[in-house]
Design a protein around this motif. Sequence first.
Motif, PDB file in Angstrom:
ATOM      1  N   MET A   1       0.838  -1.171   0.000  1.00 56.51           N
ATOM      2  CA  MET A   1       0.000   0.000   0.000  1.00 56.51           C
ATOM      3  C   MET A   1       0.893   1.248   0.000  1.00 56.51           C
ATOM      4  N   SER A   2       0.489   2.228  -0.745  1.00 56.75           N
ATOM      5  CA  SER A   2       1.264   3.456  -0.870  1.00 56.75           C
ATOM      6  C   SER A   2       1.131   4.308   0.386  1.00 56.75           C
ATOM      7  N   ALA A   3       2.152   5.099   0.659  1.00 53.20           N
ATOM      8  CA  ALA A   3       2.121   5.974   1.833  1.00 53.20           C
ATOM      9  C   ALA A   3       1.086   7.078   1.679  1.00 53.20           C
ATOM     10  N   LEU A   4       0.632   7.327   0.462  1.00 56.13           N
ATOM     11  CA  LEU A   4      -0.379   8.360   0.253  1.00 56.13           C
ATOM     12  C   LEU A   4      -1.759   7.922   0.721  1.00 56.13           C
ATOM     13  N   PHE A   5      -2.009   6.624   0.747  1.00 56.86           N
ATOM     14  CA  PHE A   5      -3.322   6.120   1.098  1.00 56.86           C
ATOM     15  C   PHE A   5      -3.409   5.607   2.527  1.00 56.86           C
ATOM     16  N   ASN A   6      -2.283   5.462   3.182  1.00 59.35           N
ATOM     17  CA  ASN A   6      -2.257   5.021   4.565  1.00 59.35           C
ATOM     18  C   ASN A   6      -1.849   6.221   5.422  1.00 59.35           C
ATOM     19  N   PHE A   7      -2.745   6.675   6.293  1.00 57.03           N
ATOM     20  CA  PHE A   7      -2.518   7.908   7.035  1.00 57.03           C
ATOM     21  C   PHE A   7      -1.303   7.801   7.951  1.00 57.03           C
ATOM     22  N   GLN A   8      -1.126   6.677   8.623  1.00 55.67           N
ATOM     23  CA  GLN A   8       0.012   6.519   9.522  1.00 55.67           C
ATOM     24  C   GLN A   8       1.327   6.544   8.740  1.00 55.67           C
ATOM     25  N   SER A   9       1.351   5.942   7.577  1.00 59.14           N
ATOM     26  CA  SER A   9       2.562   5.964   6.750  1.00 59.14           C
ATOM     27  C   SER A   9       2.847   7.362   6.224  1.00 59.14           C
ATOM     28  N   LEU A  10       1.806   8.102   5.878  1.00 58.82           N
ATOM     29  CA  LEU A  10       1.978   9.477   5.425  1.00 58.82           C
ATOM     30  C   LEU A  10       2.570  10.341   6.532  1.00 58.82           C
ATOM     31  N   LEU A  11       2.066  10.176   7.761  1.00 57.98           N
ATOM     32  CA  LEU A  11       2.629  10.916   8.894  1.00 57.98           C
ATOM     33  C   LEU A  11       4.079  10.535   9.139  1.00 57.98           C
ATOM     34  N   LEU A  12       4.403   9.275   8.967  1.00 58.77           N
ATOM     35  CA  LEU A  12       5.784   8.820   9.149  1.00 58.77           C
ATOM     36  C   LEU A  12       6.705   9.441   8.110  1.00 58.77           C
ATOM     37  N   VAL A  13       6.261   9.502   6.864  1.00 61.60           N
ATOM     38  CA  VAL A  13       7.078  10.099   5.799  1.00 61.60           C
ATOM     39  C   VAL A  13       7.294  11.589   6.071  1.00 61.60           C
ATOM     40  N   ILE A  14       6.257  12.295   6.485  1.00 65.41           N
ATOM     41  CA  ILE A  14       6.386  13.726   6.791  1.00 65.41           C
ATOM     42  C   ILE A  14       7.318  13.942   7.972  1.00 65.41           C
ATOM     43  N   LEU A  15       7.189  13.117   9.001  1.00 68.44           N
ATOM     44  CA  LEU A  15       8.048  13.233  10.177  1.00 68.44           C
ATOM     45  C   LEU A  15       9.506  12.961   9.830  1.00 68.44           C
ATOM     46  N   LEU A  16       9.758  11.962   9.012  1.00 65.67           N
ATOM     47  CA  LEU A  16      11.128  11.673   8.586  1.00 65.67           C
ATOM     48  C   LEU A  16      11.682  12.775   7.692  1.00 65.67           C
ATOM     49  N   LEU A  17      10.839  13.378   6.871  1.00 64.74           N
ATOM     50  CA  LEU A  17      11.267  14.497   6.037  1.00 64.74           C
ATOM     51  C   LEU A  17      11.678  15.690   6.893  1.00 64.74           C
ATOM     52  N   ILE A  18      10.911  15.974   7.926  1.00 64.98           N
ATOM     53  CA  ILE A  18      11.229  17.083   8.830  1.00 64.98           C
ATOM     54  C   ILE A  18      12.543  16.809   9.565  1.00 64.98           C
ATOM     55  N   CYS A  19      12.689  15.609  10.107  1.00 66.03           N
ATOM     56  CA  CYS A  19      13.909  15.275  10.857  1.00 66.03           C
ATOM     57  C   CYS A  19      15.145  15.284   9.963  1.00 66.03           C
ATOM     58  N   THR A  20      15.023  14.732   8.769  1.00 68.55           N
ATOM     59  CA  THR A  20      16.162  14.690   7.851  1.00 68.55           C
ATOM     60  C   THR A  20      16.554  16.084   7.387  1.00 68.55           C
ATOM     61  N   SER A  21      15.563  16.914   7.080  1.00 72.04           N
ATOM     62  CA  SER A  21      15.861  18.280   6.633  1.00 72.04           C
ATOM     63  C   SER A  21      16.523  19.091   7.733  1.00 72.04           C
ATOM     64  N   ALA A  22      16.067  18.926   8.973  1.00 70.10           N
ATOM     65  CA  ALA A  22      16.684  19.649  10.092  1.00 70.10           C
ATOM     66  C   ALA A  22      18.124  19.181  10.302  1.00 70.10           C
ATOM     67  N   TYR A  23      18.377  17.893  10.147  1.00 71.63           N
ATOM     68  CA  TYR A  23      19.739  17.367  10.311  1.00 71.63           C
ATOM     69  C   TYR A  23      20.661  17.880   9.210  1.00 71.63           C
ATOM     70  N   VAL A  24      20.184  17.840   7.973  1.00 67.60           N
ATOM     71  CA  VAL A  24      21.003  18.319   6.854  1.00 67.60           C
ATOM     72  C   VAL A  24      21.282  19.810   7.000  1.00 67.60           C
ATOM     73  N   HIS A  25      20.292  20.567   7.452  1.00 68.80           N
ATOM     74  CA  HIS A  25      20.496  22.012   7.634  1.00 68.80           C
ATOM     75  C   HIS A  25      21.508  22.285   8.742  1.00 68.80           C
ATOM     76  N   GLN A  26      21.530  21.432   9.763  1.00 72.12           N
ATOM     77  CA  GLN A  26      22.501  21.610  10.838  1.00 72.12           C
ATOM     78  C   GLN A  26      23.919  21.310  10.348  1.00 72.12           C
ATOM     79  N   MET A  27      24.075  20.296   9.514  1.00 69.44           N
ATOM     80  CA  MET A  27      25.393  19.913   9.030  1.00 69.44           C
ATOM     81  C   MET A  27      25.891  20.814   7.897  1.00 69.44           C
TER      82      MET A  27
END
Length: 72
Positions: A1-27
């Motif tokens: 199932m795609s992350a677009l159709f599963n709400f929990q997976s969509l939240l996980l992808v957004i959360l990982l995007l936020i964490c990864t972007s903050a880490y890359v911006h720090q480095m």
Amino acid sequence: MSALFNFQSLLLVILLLICTSAYVHQMFPTILDRNKTGFMGIFWKCARIGERLSPYISICCVLMAVSLFIGN
């Protein structure tokens, strides 16, 4: 199932995007600071969210990990 159709997976992808972007911006701050507009501006905005709301993002990461652990 795609992350677009599963709400929990969509939240996980957004959360990982936020964490990864903050880490890359720090480095490497110049990479994201150059691209504040356009498609790459999404990553700059996610980095700002991750930096300014870091306690809430951390709590969300813990809750998501617990919910994934209990769910499986």
